[in-house]
Design a protein around this motif. Structure first.
Motif, PDB file in Angstrom:
ATOM      1  N   PHE A   1       0.861  -1.174   0.000  1.00 28.10           N
ATOM      2  CA  PHE A   1       0.000   0.000   0.000  1.00 28.10           C
ATOM      3  C   PHE A   1       0.900   1.227   0.000  1.00 28.10           C
ATOM      4  CE2 PHE A   1      -4.070  -2.047   0.890  1.00 28.10           C
ATOM      5  CZ  PHE A   1      -3.629  -3.304   1.272  1.00 28.10           C
ATOM      6  N   ARG A   2       0.392   2.327  -0.479  1.00 29.64           N
ATOM      7  CA  ARG A   2       1.209   3.542  -0.457  1.00 29.64           C
ATOM      8  C   ARG A   2       0.352   4.733  -0.056  1.00 29.64           C
ATOM      9  NH1 ARG A   2       2.270   4.312  -6.997  1.00 29.64           N
ATOM     10  NH2 ARG A   2       0.152   5.050  -7.541  1.00 29.64           N
TER      11      ARG A   2
ATOM     12  N   GLU B   1      -3.550   3.923  -0.446  1.00 28.74           N
ATOM     13  CA  GLU B   1      -4.203   3.148  -1.495  1.00 28.74           C
ATOM     14  C   GLU B   1      -3.496   1.818  -1.696  1.00 28.74           C
ATOM     15  OE1 GLU B   1      -3.877   4.539  -5.539  1.00 28.74           O
ATOM     16  OE2 GLU B   1      -1.874   5.376  -5.209  1.00 28.74           O
ATOM     17  N   GLY B   2      -4.247   0.840  -2.139  1.00 28.49           N
ATOM     18  CA  GLY B   2      -3.678  -0.458  -2.435  1.00 28.49           C
ATOM     19  C   GLY B   2      -2.921  -0.437  -3.750  1.00 28.49           C
ATOM     20  N   VAL B   3      -1.728  -0.979  -3.750  1.00 26.60           N
ATOM     21  CA  VAL B   3      -0.880  -1.004  -4.940  1.00 26.60           C
ATOM     22  C   VAL B   3      -0.872  -2.387  -5.575  1.00 26.60           C
ATOM     23  CG1 VAL B   3       1.477  -0.728  -5.790  1.00 26.60           C
ATOM     24  CG2 VAL B   3       0.583   0.848  -4.051  1.00 26.60           C
ATOM     25  N   SER B   4      -0.584  -3.393  -4.756  1.00 26.91           N
ATOM     26  CA  SER B   4      -0.466  -4.744  -5.288  1.00 26.91           C
ATOM     27  C   SER B   4      -0.505  -5.733  -4.137  1.00 26.91           C
ATOM     28  CB  SER B   4       0.858  -4.891  -6.054  1.00 26.91           C
ATOM     29  OG  SER B   4       0.994  -6.174  -6.620  1.00 26.91           O
ATOM     30  N   CYS B   5      -0.866  -6.975  -4.442  1.00 23.28           N
ATOM     31  CA  CYS B   5      -0.777  -8.009  -3.418  1.00 23.28           C
ATOM     32  C   CYS B   5      -0.588  -9.369  -4.065  1.00 23.28           C
ATOM     33  CB  CYS B   5      -1.990  -8.005  -2.491  1.00 23.28           C
ATOM     34  SG  CYS B   5      -3.503  -8.687  -3.187  1.00 23.28           S
TER      35      CYS B   5
ATOM     36  N   TYR C   1       5.583   3.656   1.192  1.00 22.37           N
ATOM     37  CA  TYR C   1       5.089   2.341   0.811  1.00 22.37           C
ATOM     38  C   TYR C   1       5.125   1.413   2.029  1.00 22.37           C
ATOM     39  CZ  TYR C   1       5.012   3.518  -4.133  1.00 22.37           C
ATOM     40  OH  TYR C   1       4.710   4.087  -5.347  1.00 22.37           O
ATOM     41  N   TYR C   2       4.005   0.785   2.280  1.00 23.93           N
ATOM     42  CA  TYR C   2       3.853  -0.135   3.399  1.00 23.93           C
ATOM     43  C   TYR C   2       3.556  -1.537   2.887  1.00 23.93           C
ATOM     44  CZ  TYR C   2       2.906   4.221   5.984  1.00 23.93           C
ATOM     45  OH  TYR C   2       2.977   5.478   6.536  1.00 23.93           O
ATOM     46  N   CYS C   3       4.079  -2.540   3.569  1.00 24.35           N
ATOM     47  CA  CYS C   3       3.607  -3.882   3.298  1.00 24.35           C
ATOM     48  C   CYS C   3       2.756  -4.345   4.482  1.00 24.35           C
ATOM     49  CB  CYS C   3       4.741  -4.868   2.994  1.00 24.35           C
ATOM     50  SG  CYS C   3       5.943  -5.136   4.305  1.00 24.35           S
ATOM     51  N   ALA C   4       1.789  -5.150   4.181  1.00 23.13           N
ATOM     52  CA  ALA C   4       0.833  -5.599   5.183  1.00 23.13           C
ATOM     53  C   ALA C   4       0.380  -7.014   4.841  1.00 23.13           C
ATOM     54  CB  ALA C   4      -0.365  -4.646   5.224  1.00 23.13           C
ATOM     55  N   SER C   5      -0.228  -7.675   5.809  1.00 23.71           N
ATOM     56  CA  SER C   5      -0.650  -9.058   5.570  1.00 23.71           C
ATOM     57  C   SER C   5      -2.042  -9.309   6.131  1.00 23.71           C
ATOM     58  CB  SER C   5       0.345 -10.042   6.183  1.00 23.71           C
ATOM     59  OG  SER C   5       0.286  -9.983   7.603  1.00 23.71           O
ATOM     60  N   THR C   6      -2.661 -10.367   5.603  1.00 24.49           N
ATOM     61  CA  THR C   6      -3.966 -10.799   6.064  1.00 24.49           C
ATOM     62  C   THR C   6      -4.115 -12.291   5.816  1.00 24.49           C
ATOM     63  OG1 THR C   6      -6.354 -10.559   5.767  1.00 24.49           O
ATOM     64  CG2 THR C   6      -4.995 -10.210   3.827  1.00 24.49           C
TER      65      THR C   6
END
Length: 124
Positions: A37-38, A46-50, A94-99
């Protein structure tokens, strides 16, 4: 608890490339999604990619399709975001996150663990 650490940000000229890395650890289940996300200055995140661990399927936001590529290593715990043809509007943290709800890894509200961000600045 899941822990994530993003790295690789920096200053790059328009049209240039940069690769971000997200090192994740602590997953209790085999199926999860890791997303990027960035947040640009003055704008919402906003979501960029996953990418989804169970099948490697991916998601890209419309603004980055064809320019960014997400991938993971064989352990599926390090995720890379290859960014090319960068534009000034790609500037942001830019952030990375998980679910564990990997189907929804493109949605900020679905993410349960977040790493600290890494700053990307696209400027001449």
């Amino acid at each position: 608890d899941v822990q994530l650490q993003a790295s690789g940000g920096g200053l790059v000229q328009p049209g240039g490339s940069l690769t971000l890395s997200c090192q994740a650890s602590g997953f209790s289940y085999d199926e999860y999604g890791i997303g990027w996300f960035r947040q640009a200055p003055g704008k919402e995140r906003e979501g960029v990619s996953c990418i989804r661990s169970e099948d490697g399927s991916t998601y890209y936001g419309d603004s980055v399709k064809g320019r960014f590529t997400i991938s993971s290593d064989s352990s599926k715990t390090t995720v890379y975001l290859q960014m090319s043809n960068l534009k000034p509007e790609d500037t942001g943290v830019y952030y990375c996150a998980s679910t564990y709800g990997s189907r929804w890894c493109h949605l900020e509200a679905a993410m349960t663990s977040w790493g600290k961000g890494t700053l990307v600045t696209v400027s001449s």
